[in-house]
Design an enzyme around this catalytic site. Structure first.
Site, PDB file in Angstrom:
ATOM      1  N   ASN A   1     -10.256  -3.022   2.314  1.00 23.85           N
ATOM      2  CA  ASN A   1      -9.904  -3.055   0.898  1.00 23.85           C
ATOM      3  C   ASN A   1     -11.158  -2.904   0.053  1.00 23.85           C
ATOM      4  OD1 ASN A   1      -7.130  -3.437   1.170  1.00 23.85           O
ATOM      5  ND2 ASN A   1      -7.255  -5.663   1.040  1.00 23.85           N
TER       6      ASN A   1
ATOM      7  N   TYR B   1       0.589  -4.111  12.182  1.00 23.40           N
ATOM      8  CA  TYR B   1       0.479  -2.675  11.883  1.00 23.40           C
ATOM      9  C   TYR B   1       1.252  -1.812  12.870  1.00 23.40           C
ATOM     10  CZ  TYR B   1      -2.816  -3.843   8.259  1.00 23.40           C
ATOM     11  OH  TYR B   1      -3.376  -4.359   7.119  1.00 23.40           O
TER      12      TYR B   1
ATOM     13  N   HIS C   1      -3.982   1.123  11.971  1.00 17.25           N
ATOM     14  CA  HIS C   1      -3.700  -0.084  12.753  1.00 17.25           C
ATOM     15  C   HIS C   1      -5.033  -0.745  13.089  1.00 17.25           C
ATOM     16  CE1 HIS C   1      -2.202  -2.869  15.560  1.00 17.25           C
ATOM     17  NE2 HIS C   1      -1.908  -2.097  16.572  1.00 17.25           N
TER      18      HIS C   1
ATOM     19  N   HIS D   1       0.833  -1.219   0.000  1.00 17.89           N
ATOM     20  CA  HIS D   1       0.000   0.000   0.000  1.00 17.89           C
ATOM     21  C   HIS D   1       0.859   1.257   0.000  1.00 17.89           C
ATOM     22  CE1 HIS D   1      -3.844  -2.148   0.886  1.00 17.89           C
ATOM     23  NE2 HIS D   1      -3.036  -2.996   1.481  1.00 17.89           N
TER      24      HIS D   1
END
Ligand code: HDD
Length: 711
Positions: free
Chosen positions: A151, A365, A342, A78
């Site tokens: 997503n 994360y 996160h 990403h």
């Protein structure tokens, strides 16, 4: 009232909180980082005009040192993104299911920051690659930050987070030469997924047009995992989160994507930025699929398996609120790059499940932000700072921006008056949902995760004819780039478990044998909501913010252009007049018409529709211009609306649109599969405009015979 129950004060708005750190340069003087004013930043301090640079040039050293350290590690996945601020507001209280404060009051909005992204490419890669898109939302709630890190696909490639590095290594450029950039069309990706049947369902999404969003504003989002809502009685409800764009879900076609990647690599980022800049604020509806705890084992798949959806026909998506993105960031690095999401940033009322992918993400994360943002104080960066108050005994570290007075930084303490105090569970403290957990210490997946083909087949069965054609073409393209024939064959064998027709069609395209043996039985189930062709769930019949190219040359009918411009603007579309050159054109009635862009600086793939106004000289000039003809042919090939008024249709005739009926003498308006032609009088009367807008709003018309068009 005890101190534990002291009411939480209303926090500042996120933008108000950011204002003091916005560092405007207007009217200021150049200084060093410590405030010493600088009178020359072009010449380093030298011993004589032609002499060596001096160590004592503190301005030079500070400037270069800062520059040397400007880059931080890009996200391992990403890396390329675009962000925006906005607000979220629930439609009604969700108190029955969750105590989350931001889901209680329809009168109160919660500030958000959203970052959209591609996954595989580096920061400088193109936007329109075939890839999953990230849709990560940070809600700055009064109870702390809640991150919904989703997503644009509702499923994921692997079931257990321990497989994530393998998956990412497979899709990223290959180690010997770092080729190819931002593409899955290479051997290692297909080697991995062909050996890994759990990936098949998500790979089907990746081969579909879902992987090619027209715009971040026209893209769904999914939380993917099953999460848990918890109400004030401690009662849990399983939940899947959905974002639905109000403009509908729309995609590009693959040929277009590849061309856009060269013409405007920033296509999706620019689109988001421009829309917000022009006041066309993207909006998304938040929906939830709710499953009572007692129904956990009601499905023929495991709710904890992130490679599965809950079909909307089984559990409907309930709309619960709306998000509007209405402000671009001031600084890409400070905000869009430094934002840290996160999955474990949660607030009371939202909890996890034992989905092994989610459990692993909850580790990853935090870990990644520590190195990416240089230490444990990344939450103090302006974009990450909660609007809720933060107090704890965590101290020091790189980039500490707070000064903590006082003697005690531990709990329990008496020297600091016991502060910061623990909150009462009834007064807003996060309480983990209680669940009995027992079992053997074991590295094994539950048998309930074992079916890898059922939902891949469901997806295939749910596609319309043109969606299936695009999926087959995508497999043929991707596997056609794979050098290793065994990998090609193995993939086709896997497809045979989904649908034998799909496997055979792909096999033929890539020159390998179709799978042998009796075909796998197709269960025949469908989920209509999955198809982009489904008007009810995925479409919005609006031409708003669609980009229309009006092709013109000297002698164009000024009246046509004015009428088209007015009508399309009323529908919210963006009209640009493209001429053979920049500047002005002469119109048929002796007037002047401003050109918005020279035709050679743009291309049809940057528009949603192409219109040709009348005007004999203009049409003749365009018909003699290969570039103008290419605009029409390419737009037609990509399924876009093509329109012409009066003799403008001659340009369409010159291009030759197979099987399409165009308006002739005596026809007012003819609308044939997205090609709208008609008399100039019809545009004046408005009769031309309704079908034109319908054709644009329908997004694409794939029921054409476009294969024979060379474009
Ligand atoms: Fe992830 C970033 C979404 C699985 C590890 N992920 C990242 C971003 C999104 C997602 C949208 C970008 C956030 C931003 O804009 O800054 N990831 C997902 C979804 C997944 C998923 C929807 C599956 C359902 N991710 C996943 C797994 C792992 C990671 C299984 C590791 C075990 N993801 C990361 C990361 C990233 C990341 C390495 C890279 C940069 C970052 O976190 O901040 O930690």
């Amino acid at each position: 009232m005890s101190a534990h129950e002291a009411p939480v004060p209303d926090p500042p708005d996120k933008q108000e909180q950011l204002d003091p750190v916005r560092d405007h340069a207007e009217g200021t003087h150049l200084t060093t980082n410590t405030g010493t004013r600088i009178d020359d930043t072009d010449n380093s301090l030298r011993a004589g005009e032609r002499g060596p640079t001096l160590m004592e040039d503190f301005h030079f050293r500070e400037k270069i040192t800062h520059f040397d350290h400007e880059r931080i590690p890009e996200r391992v996945v990403h890396a390329r993104g675009a962000g925006a601020y906005g607000h979220f507001r629930p439609y009604a209280s969700l108190a029955e299911f969750t105590k989350a404060d931001f889901l209680q009051d329809p009168e109160r909005s919660t500030p958000v920051f959203v970052r959209f992204s591609t996954v595989a490419g580096s920061r400088g890669s193109a936007d329109t690659v075939r890839d999953v898109r990230g849709f990560a939302t940070k809600f700055y709630t009064r109870e702390g930050n809640y991150d919904l890190v989703g997503n644009n696909f509702p499923v994921f490639f692997v079931q257990d987070a321990i497989k994530f590095p393998d998956f990412v290594h497979a899709v990223k450029p290959e180690p010997p030469n770092e080729i190819p950039q931002a593409q899955s069309a290479h051997d290692t990706f297909w080697d991995f997924v062909s050996l890994q049947p759990e990936s098949l369902h998500t790979v089907m999404w990746l081969m579909s047009d879902r992987a090619l969003p027209r715009s971040y504003r026209m893209m769904q989002g999914f939380g993917v995992h099953t999460f848990r809502l918890v109400n004030e009685h401690g009662q849990g409800t399983f939940v899947k989160f959905h974002w639905k764009p109000l403009l509908g879900t729309h995609s590009l076609v693959w040929d277009e994507c590849q061309k856009v990647a060269g013409r405007d690599p920033d296509y999706n980022r620019r689109d988001l930025w421009d829309a917000i800049d022009q006041g066309d604020f993207p909006e998304y509806e938040l929906g939830v699929q709710l499953v009572p705890q007692e129904d956990e084992f009601r499905f023929d798949f495991d709710l904890l398996d992130a490679t599965k959806i809950i079909p909307e026909e089984i559990v409907p998506v309930r709309p619960v609120g709306r998000m509007v993105l209405d402000r671009n960031p001031d600084n890409y690095f400070a905000e869009t790059e430094q934002v840290a999401f996160h999955t474990a940033h949660v607030v009371p009322g939202i909890d996890f499940t034992n989905d092994p992918l989610l459990q692993g993400r909850n580790f990853s994360y935090l870990d990644t932000q520590l190195i990416r943002l240089g230490g444990p104080n990344f939450q103090q960066l302006p974009v990450n700072r909660p609007v809720a108050e933060t107090r704890n005994n965590q101290r020091d570290g790189y980039g500490q921006h707070r000064i903590h007075p006082g003697q005690s930084s531990y709990a329990p303490n008496s020297l600091g008056g016991g502060c910061p105090m623990l909150a009462d569970p009834d007064a807003g403290a996060y309480v983990h949902h209680q669940e009995r957990v027992d079992g053997a210490r074991i590295r094994r997946r539950s048998d309930s995760f074992a079916d890898h083909y059922g939902q891949a087949t469901l997806f295939w069965n749910s596609m319309s004819g043109w969606e299936r054609e695009h999926i087959v073409a995508a497999y043929r393209f991707e596997l056609g780039k794979v050098v290793d024939r065994t990998v090609r064959r193995r993939t086709v064998e896997q497809l045979g478990h989904i649908d034998i027709g799909l496997a055979a069609a792909v096999a033929e395209g890539i020159g390998v044998p179709a799978p042998e043996g009796p075909p796998a039985e197709n269960h025949g189930r469908r989920s209509a909501a999955l198809s982009l062709a489904n008007r009810a769930t995925n479409r919005a019949d609006s031409a708003a913010t669609r980009r229309v190219a009006v092709l013109a040359a000297d002698g164009v009918s000024g009246g046509h252009v004015t009428a088209l411009r007015r009508a399309l603007a009323e529908a919210g579309a963006i009209v640009e007049v493209l001429g053979p050159h920049d500047g002005e054109l002469g119109t048929a009635d002796g007037g002047r018409l401003g050109v918005d862009r020279a035709m050679n600086t743009m291309t049809s793939v940057l528009y949603d529709a192409v219109c040709v106004p009348g005007g004999a000289a203009s049409v003749a000039a365009l018909a003699g211009d290969g570039l103008a003809r290419h605009y029409v042919a390419e737009a037609f090939k990509h399924g876009k609306c093509v329109a012409a008024l009066d003799d403008g249709a001659d340009l369409l005739r010159r291009v030759g649109l197979p099987g399409v009926r165009l308006a002739g003498p005596g026809d007012e308006v003819v609308h044939d599969r997205g090609v709208v032609t008609g008399a100039g009088t019809a545009v004046a009367a408005g009769d031309f405009v309704t079908p034109l807008i319908e054709a644009i709003a329908a997004h694409r018309h794939f029921d054409r015979d476009a294969d024979q068009i060379a474009a």
